[in-house]
Design a protein around this motif. Structure first.
Motif, PDB file in Angstrom:
ATOM      1  N   MET A  35      57.264  46.858  -6.886  1.00 20.35           N
ATOM      2  CA  MET A  35      58.590  47.401  -7.113  1.00 20.35           C
ATOM      3  C   MET A  35      58.461  48.866  -7.489  1.00 20.35           C
ATOM      4  O   MET A  35      57.443  49.277  -8.030  1.00 20.35           O
ATOM      5  CB  MET A  35      59.291  46.636  -8.244  1.00 20.35           C
ATOM      6  CG  MET A  35      59.510  45.174  -7.934  1.00 20.35           C
ATOM      7  SD  MET A  35      60.710  44.894  -6.627  1.00 20.35           S
ATOM      8  CE  MET A  35      62.209  44.973  -7.586  1.00 20.35           C
ATOM      9  N   GLU A  36      59.511  49.623  -7.200  1.00 18.12           N
ATOM     10  CA  GLU A  36      59.458  51.051  -7.463  1.00 18.12           C
ATOM     11  C   GLU A  36      60.622  51.481  -8.342  1.00 18.12           C
ATOM     12  O   GLU A  36      61.740  51.011  -8.158  1.00 18.12           O
ATOM     13  CB  GLU A  36      59.508  51.805  -6.128  1.00 18.12           C
ATOM     14  CG  GLU A  36      58.976  53.209  -6.227  1.00 18.12           C
ATOM     15  CD  GLU A  36      58.885  53.871  -4.856  1.00 18.12           C
ATOM     16  OE1 GLU A  36      57.791  53.862  -4.264  1.00 18.12           O
ATOM     17  OE2 GLU A  36      59.909  54.380  -4.383  1.00 18.12           O
ATOM     18  N   VAL A  37      60.316  52.314  -9.306  1.00 15.26           N
ATOM     19  CA  VAL A  37      61.363  52.936 -10.126  1.00 15.26           C
ATOM     20  C   VAL A  37      61.289  54.429  -9.861  1.00 15.26           C
ATOM     21  O   VAL A  37      60.224  55.037 -10.002  1.00 15.26           O
ATOM     22  CB  VAL A  37      61.155  52.653 -11.637  1.00 15.26           C
ATOM     23  CG1 VAL A  37      62.202  53.391 -12.465  1.00 15.26           C
ATOM     24  CG2 VAL A  37      61.216  51.159 -11.923  1.00 15.26           C
ATOM     25  N   LEU A  49      64.947  46.737 -14.569  1.00 18.17           N
ATOM     26  CA  LEU A  49      64.330  46.146 -13.392  1.00 18.17           C
ATOM     27  C   LEU A  49      63.827  44.758 -13.761  1.00 18.17           C
ATOM     28  O   LEU A  49      63.134  44.607 -14.761  1.00 18.17           O
ATOM     29  CB  LEU A  49      63.161  47.031 -12.954  1.00 18.17           C
ATOM     30  CG  LEU A  49      62.403  46.606 -11.706  1.00 18.17           C
ATOM     31  CD1 LEU A  49      63.288  46.770 -10.475  1.00 18.17           C
ATOM     32  CD2 LEU A  49      61.149  47.453 -11.545  1.00 18.17           C
ATOM     33  N   THR A  50      64.229  43.763 -13.002  1.00 17.80           N
ATOM     34  CA  THR A  50      63.772  42.394 -13.266  1.00 17.80           C
ATOM     35  C   THR A  50      62.779  41.994 -12.183  1.00 17.80           C
ATOM     36  O   THR A  50      63.085  42.101 -10.993  1.00 17.80           O
ATOM     37  CB  THR A  50      64.974  41.424 -13.292  1.00 17.80           C
ATOM     38  OG1 THR A  50      65.903  41.886 -14.277  1.00 17.80           O
ATOM     39  CG2 THR A  50      64.527  40.015 -13.655  1.00 17.80           C
ATOM     40  N   VAL A  51      61.599  41.574 -12.614  1.00 17.82           N
ATOM     41  CA  VAL A  51      60.536  41.233 -11.661  1.00 17.82           C
ATOM     42  C   VAL A  51      59.904  39.904 -12.069  1.00 17.82           C
ATOM     43  O   VAL A  51      60.116  39.418 -13.179  1.00 17.82           O
ATOM     44  CB  VAL A  51      59.446  42.328 -11.626  1.00 17.82           C
ATOM     45  CG1 VAL A  51      60.039  43.677 -11.240  1.00 17.82           C
ATOM     46  CG2 VAL A  51      58.718  42.443 -12.958  1.00 17.82           C
ATOM     47  N   THR A  58      55.723  50.616  -9.778  1.00 18.59           N
ATOM     48  CA  THR A  58      55.289  51.998  -9.624  1.00 18.59           C
ATOM     49  C   THR A  58      56.461  52.922  -9.934  1.00 18.59           C
ATOM     50  O   THR A  58      57.537  52.783  -9.359  1.00 18.59           O
ATOM     51  CB  THR A  58      54.794  52.253  -8.193  1.00 18.59           C
ATOM     52  OG1 THR A  58      53.683  51.394  -7.929  1.00 18.59           O
ATOM     53  CG2 THR A  58      54.358  53.706  -7.998  1.00 18.59           C
ATOM     54  N   TRP A  59      56.233  53.812 -10.865  1.00 12.00           N
ATOM     55  CA  TRP A  59      57.229  54.839 -11.169  1.00 12.00           C
ATOM     56  C   TRP A  59      56.842  56.096 -10.394  1.00 12.00           C
ATOM     57  O   TRP A  59      55.668  56.469 -10.354  1.00 12.00           O
ATOM     58  CB  TRP A  59      57.230  55.177 -12.662  1.00 12.00           C
ATOM     59  CG  TRP A  59      57.852  54.128 -13.536  1.00 12.00           C
ATOM     60  CD1 TRP A  59      59.137  54.108 -14.001  1.00 12.00           C
ATOM     61  CD2 TRP A  59      57.224  52.958 -14.086  1.00 12.00           C
ATOM     62  NE1 TRP A  59      59.339  53.005 -14.799  1.00 12.00           N
ATOM     63  CE2 TRP A  59      58.186  52.280 -14.865  1.00 12.00           C
ATOM     64  CE3 TRP A  59      55.937  52.414 -13.987  1.00 12.00           C
ATOM     65  CZ2 TRP A  59      57.901  51.097 -15.545  1.00 12.00           C
ATOM     66  CZ3 TRP A  59      55.657  51.228 -14.655  1.00 12.00           C
ATOM     67  CH2 TRP A  59      56.630  50.586 -15.417  1.00 12.00           C
ATOM     68  N   ILE A  60      57.824  56.717  -9.781  1.00 15.26           N
ATOM     69  CA  ILE A  60      57.547  57.960  -9.058  1.00 15.26           C
ATOM     70  C   ILE A  60      58.519  59.035  -9.534  1.00 15.26           C
ATOM     71  O   ILE A  60      59.724  58.797  -9.618  1.00 15.26           O
ATOM     72  CB  ILE A  60      57.594  57.747  -7.529  1.00 15.26           C
ATOM     73  CG1 ILE A  60      57.391  59.066  -6.797  1.00 15.26           C
ATOM     74  CG2 ILE A  60      58.866  57.054  -7.066  1.00 15.26           C
ATOM     75  CD1 ILE A  60      56.988  58.917  -5.352  1.00 15.26           C
TER      76      ILE A  60
END
Ligand SMILES: [Cu+2]
Length: 116
Positions: A35-37, A49-51, A58-60
Motif C-alpha cells: 500500500m502507498e501513502v 489506512l486500513t491494511v 510505502t510512504w512517498i
C-alpha cells in the motif's frame, strides 16, 4: 451443432476461462499487499489506512519540502529518515493494531495505519 457454432462455443469458453484467471491473479496480488501513502501539501493521504497483517506500506514524499514518518509509540515501531522530494520509506506491518504516526518536522501532520 454447426462447426461455426462449435467454434463460437470454444471461443466463449476460452474467454470465460481467461477472465477467471485474471480475477484469481488480482486476488493473489491483494493478499501480498503493498500500500502507498502519498505525502503532499503537508498531508498524509490517505490519513487513515486500513491494511491486513503482513502488508508493506510505502510512504512517498510528493512535497517539495522534507518530511518524516515516525510512529508515536514508545519504543517507536517505525521511524524514517528525513525524506526529500520523491524519496520513499517502507515498513511491513506484521502485527495487528493501530499505529498512529506523525511528521517529526511538522508535528501537526498526522496519520494512522490500522492493521487487522
Ligand atoms: Cu513534514
Amino acid at each position: 451443432m454447426s462447426i461455426a457454432g462449435l467454434a463460437a462455443a470454444l471461443v466463449l469458453g476460452t474467454v470465460g476461462f481467461g477472465t477467471g484467471q485474471t480475477s484469481r491473479v488480482a486476488n493473489a496480488q491483494e493478499k501480498m499487499s503493498m500500500m502507498e501513502v502519498k505525502i503532499d501539501n503537508f498531508t498524509f493521504g490517505p490519513a487513515t489506512l486500513t491494511v491486513s497483517v503482513g502488508t508493506t506500506v510505502t510512504w512517498i514524499n510528493k512535497d517539495d519540502i522534507p518530511h518524516t514518518v515516525v510512529s508515536t509509540d514508545d519504543p517507536k515501531t517505525f521511524k524514517s529518515k528525513v525524506l526529500d522530494t520523491d524519496e520513499k520509506f517502507s515498513f511491513t506491518f506484521s502485527k495487528a493494531g493501530t499505529y498512529p504516526y506523525f511528521c517529526s518536522i511538522h508535528p501537526k501532520m498526522t496519520g494512522k495505519v490500522i492493521v487487522q
